[in-house]
Design an enzyme around this catalytic site. Structure first.
Site, PDB file in Angstrom:
ATOM      1  N   CYS A  91       0.947  -1.276  -0.049  1.00 34.49           N
ATOM      2  CA  CYS A  91      -0.112   0.050  -0.090  1.00 34.49           C
ATOM      3  C   CYS A  91       0.788   1.256   0.107  1.00 34.49           C
ATOM      4  O   CYS A  91       1.520   1.433   0.889  1.00 34.49           O
ATOM      5  CB  CYS A  91      -0.928   0.050   1.214  1.00 34.49           C
ATOM      6  SG  CYS A  91      -1.853   1.539   1.653  1.00 34.49           S
ATOM      7  N   CYS A  94       0.106   3.842   2.784  1.00 31.97           N
ATOM      8  CA  CYS A  94       0.763   3.474   4.188  1.00 31.97           C
ATOM      9  C   CYS A  94       2.142   3.718   4.033  1.00 31.97           C
ATOM     10  O   CYS A  94       2.561   3.841   5.527  1.00 31.97           O
ATOM     11  CB  CYS A  94       0.301   1.856   4.126  1.00 31.97           C
ATOM     12  SG  CYS A  94      -1.435   1.000   4.065  1.00 31.97           S
TER      13      CYS A  94
END
Length: 181
Positions: A91, A94
């Protein structure tokens, strides 16, 4: 717009456009791109000065990567506000949030504890908590009587610290401030 389903159709279209038809087997194979590690100011650097994506997420200074079982213990024994980041190594946001959370942990040292949980390594917990968007942050106040706050998506460090400050002051984040008499 035409959909081409056969290689002979492709050759006919190429010929009409003045291009030479080439058999697929005669094309050169594409070069394989090498994985380049992501550099990060957050994590410890190796001899080359470059770190991997995994190390940015899981080995960052004051931010601890934990499992679902360890989360239960952390919640039960918390003596500060607990910030839980649900993330995945694939991600992109993230990765950005990992840097912001490291800053929060540094600047609010002693006032908050920041932990991370990889949703791919803890699918049962992720399903139970209905984690669907990444990153997801859950802020659990020090006081067990106050509700936890959950947010999805990237937040800058300043905004996270503001939310924690509001929670610590007994205010509900996102609600209009009541004027002081």
């Amino acid at each position: 717009m035409h959909t081409l389903t056969q290689s002979s159709s492709r050759a006919a279209v190429s010929a009409r456009q003045g291009r030479k038809a080439v058999a697929l087997g005669s094309l050169p194979k594409p070069a394989v791109a090498a994985r380049v590690p992501v550099a990060s100011p957050v994590s410890a650097r190796g001899a080359s000065g470059v770190t991997s994506r995994q190390s940015v997420i899981s080995h960052a200074g004051k931010v601890e990567k934990i499992s679902g079982e360890q989360l239960e213990v952390a919640i039960a024994s918390r003596d500060t506000t607990l910030i839980v980041d649900f993330f995945a190594t694939w991600c992109g946001p993230c990765l950005l949030l990992a840097r912001e959370l490291e800053q929060v942990a540094e600047e609010m040292d002693g006032r908050v504890k920041v932990v991370k949980i990889d949703v791919d390594e803890n699918p049962d917990l992720s399903n139970m908590l209905r984690i669907q968007g990444l990153p997801t942050i859950v802020i659990i106040p020090k006081d067990a009587g106050k509700p936890a706050l959950r947010t999805e998506g990237f937040l800058p460090a300043a905004q996270i610290m503001e939310i924690v400050g509001q929670i610590e002051a007994g205010q509900t984040p996102g609600q209009p401030q009541q004027p002081q008499p």
